[in-house]
Design a protein around this motif. Structure first.
Motif, mmCIF file in Angstrom:
data_model
loop_
_atom_site.group_PDB
_atom_site.id
_atom_site.type_symbol
_atom_site.label_atom_id
_atom_site.label_comp_id
_atom_site.label_asym_id
_atom_site.label_seq_id
_atom_site.Cartn_x
_atom_site.Cartn_y
_atom_site.Cartn_z
ATOM 1 N N HIS A 194 -35.059 -37.373 27.505
ATOM 2 C CA HIS A 194 -34.690 -38.780 27.709
ATOM 3 C C HIS A 194 -33.314 -38.925 28.362
ATOM 4 O O HIS A 194 -32.895 -40.039 28.689
ATOM 5 C CB HIS A 194 -34.692 -39.530 26.374
ATOM 6 N N ALA A 195 -32.612 -37.812 28.520
ATOM 7 C CA ALA A 195 -31.272 -37.855 29.137
ATOM 8 C C ALA A 195 -31.110 -36.667 30.087
ATOM 9 O O ALA A 195 -30.218 -35.836 29.916
ATOM 10 C CB ALA A 195 -30.192 -37.832 28.063
ATOM 11 N N PRO A 196 -31.964 -36.565 31.109
ATOM 12 C CA PRO A 196 -31.912 -35.399 31.998
ATOM 13 C C PRO A 196 -30.633 -35.297 32.815
ATOM 14 O O PRO A 196 -30.303 -34.211 33.320
ATOM 15 C CB PRO A 196 -33.132 -35.606 32.908
ATOM 16 N N ASP A 197 -29.915 -36.397 32.946
ATOM 17 C CA ASP A 197 -28.657 -36.382 33.705
ATOM 18 C C ASP A 197 -27.438 -36.345 32.793
ATOM 19 O O ASP A 197 -26.305 -36.529 33.249
ATOM 20 C CB ASP A 197 -28.581 -37.607 34.622
ATOM 21 N N GLY A 198 -27.670 -36.138 31.522
ATOM 22 C CA GLY A 198 -26.542 -36.078 30.598
ATOM 23 C C GLY A 198 -26.189 -37.437 30.033
ATOM 24 O O GLY A 198 -27.025 -38.352 29.975
ATOM 25 N N PHE A 199 -24.921 -37.574 29.677
ATOM 26 C CA PHE A 199 -24.458 -38.761 28.952
ATOM 27 C C PHE A 199 -23.206 -39.320 29.640
ATOM 28 O O PHE A 199 -22.096 -39.213 29.112
ATOM 29 C CB PHE A 199 -24.166 -38.383 27.498
ATOM 30 N N PRO A 200 -23.371 -39.905 30.811
ATOM 31 C CA PRO A 200 -22.213 -40.323 31.624
ATOM 32 C C PRO A 200 -21.298 -41.330 30.940
ATOM 33 O O PRO A 200 -20.103 -41.364 31.220
ATOM 34 C CB PRO A 200 -22.854 -40.920 32.884
ATOM 35 N N HIS A 201 -21.827 -42.140 30.037
ATOM 36 C CA HIS A 201 -20.987 -43.144 29.363
ATOM 37 C C HIS A 201 -19.888 -42.483 28.539
ATOM 38 O O HIS A 201 -18.801 -43.055 28.376
ATOM 39 C CB HIS A 201 -21.847 -44.035 28.466
#
Length: 366
Positions: A264-271
């Motif tokens: 559900h977060a393939p691009d990581g956690f940018p926030h």
């Protein structure tokens, strides 16, 4: 320094009893067609060296001496690094004043130590502090004093903060979450309704990886390998971000609820990238509000302690446990710690069963 010498006062030069040092300095002046008075006074030690106050020495330390320590750190990491150094100096100044570095004595070091000693003792309704902050202040002042004078070429100065510390008495280990607590409290994503979706997914990413929250929060898409035959995350330093230690670099297979979270977060956690303080505050608030800590001593790091305890009790190899935790292993290293397939199969021994419908209840990042 431009002529290849460390500044040395005339009295010190005379006390060396080394004619060769004096001759070398005179010879460097004679090589200049018209040496100035300023050159001669500097090389022969006739100029009083500049006096640095503690606050000024800190600036020299941060801008010149400690460059090696700051290389590779991100802007937030540099800010955090400087914060604890400045706190130590500001505390010292509040107790004894902004003294010249040449005038700091053992009496001043002891006065600062005693100031902290009083704060570590309970007083009426005020709770005693733990020694951690005190030891950090004393250690930072000790290092500042030592490295400042080494940089000035005066390694022989006795450190007024030498051997002043409070040990580790009173420090509490962070307890782990019991398996039953994790399964009954955390494996229902609805418990985190209202929490930022990225923070919710980060919680589940921690459970089966044992990673530090900051390690996961700063992952980028190129470090998340969901299409590999063994999905894994790669904890590696970058050109602008350091890890806690060299041993922290590792590849961790994704299993169980952590694998579902990363889907559900393939691009990581940018926030939360480079915003560790915000992440910690958000999670602590959510856990306390929903009574998700079994005791007042539990922390978000309790997930990491639970991960290590499950590996230990399931008989996973010591070396593999060190590798997956990012801990230094004192044993000689042979091989690469095992293939990703091997690591995954070992982690499946300790993974919590993913509840039916769990993935569907996870938040989706837009």
């Amino acid at each position: 320094m431009a002529r290849g010498f460390v500044y040395t006062s005339m009295d010190q030069l005379a006390g060396f009893g080394n004619i060769h040092e004096l001759l070398a300095r005179l010879e460097s002046l004679s090589e200049t067609r018209e040496p100035t008075r300023q050159d001669a006074e500097a090389v022969l030690g006739a100029v009083e060296p500049p006096i640095y106050k503690v606050s000024e020495a800190l600036e020299v330390y941060c801008q010149e001496i400690a460059v090696k320590d700051l290389l590779g750190k991100s802007a937030p990491q540099k800010k955090s690094w400087q914060k604890v150094k400045r706190r130590a100096v500001n505390n010292f100044i509040s107790v004894v004043g902004d003294l010249p570095m040449t005038e700091i004595t053992r009496d001043h070091g002891r006065k600062f130590y005693n100031w902290w000693a009083k704060r570590l003792q309970p007083n009426g309704e005020r709770r005693a502090l733990t020694p951690n902050s005190a030891n950090r202040d004393l250690g930072n002042l000790r290092k500042l004093y030592r490295e400042f004078w080494e940089y000035q070429g005066d390694e022989a100065r006795e450190n007024p903060f030498r051997k002043l510390n409070f040990g580790n008495h009173g420090l509490k280990d962070i307890p782990h979450f019991d398996d039953e607590w994790v399964r009954s409290k955390f494996l229902n994503p609805r418990i985190f309704q209202g929490l930022n979706p990225e923070a919710t997914l980060l919680i589940y990413a921690m459970i089966e990886t044992g990673c530090r929250p900051s390690e996961l929060a700063n992952l980028t898409s190129d470090k998340i390998h969901l299409d590999h035959k063994v999905p894994f995350v790669s904890i590696k330093p970058t050109s602008n971000r350091q890890l806690k230690s060299e041993a922290s670099a590792r590849d961790i297979p994704l299993v169980g609820v952590s694998l579902e979270a990363f889907k559900h977060a393939p691009d990581g956690f940018p926030h939360y990238r480079d915003r560790g303080t915000l992440l910690s505050a958000s999670l602590m608030k959510a856990f306390r509000t929903s009574s998700l800590f079994p005791s007042k001593d539990h922390r978000i790091y309790s997930f990491r302690h639970s991960f290590e305890k499950r590996m230990l009790e399931s008989g996973l190899d010591f070396g593999l446990r060190c590798l997956l935790m990012g801990h230094k292993n004192a044993r000689p290293a042979y091989g690469d710690g095992g293939s990703l397939e091997y690591r995954r199969d070992q982690l499946l021994k300790i993974a919590h069963i993913v509840p039916e419908g769990f993935a569907e209840r996870l938040p989706t990042l837009s």
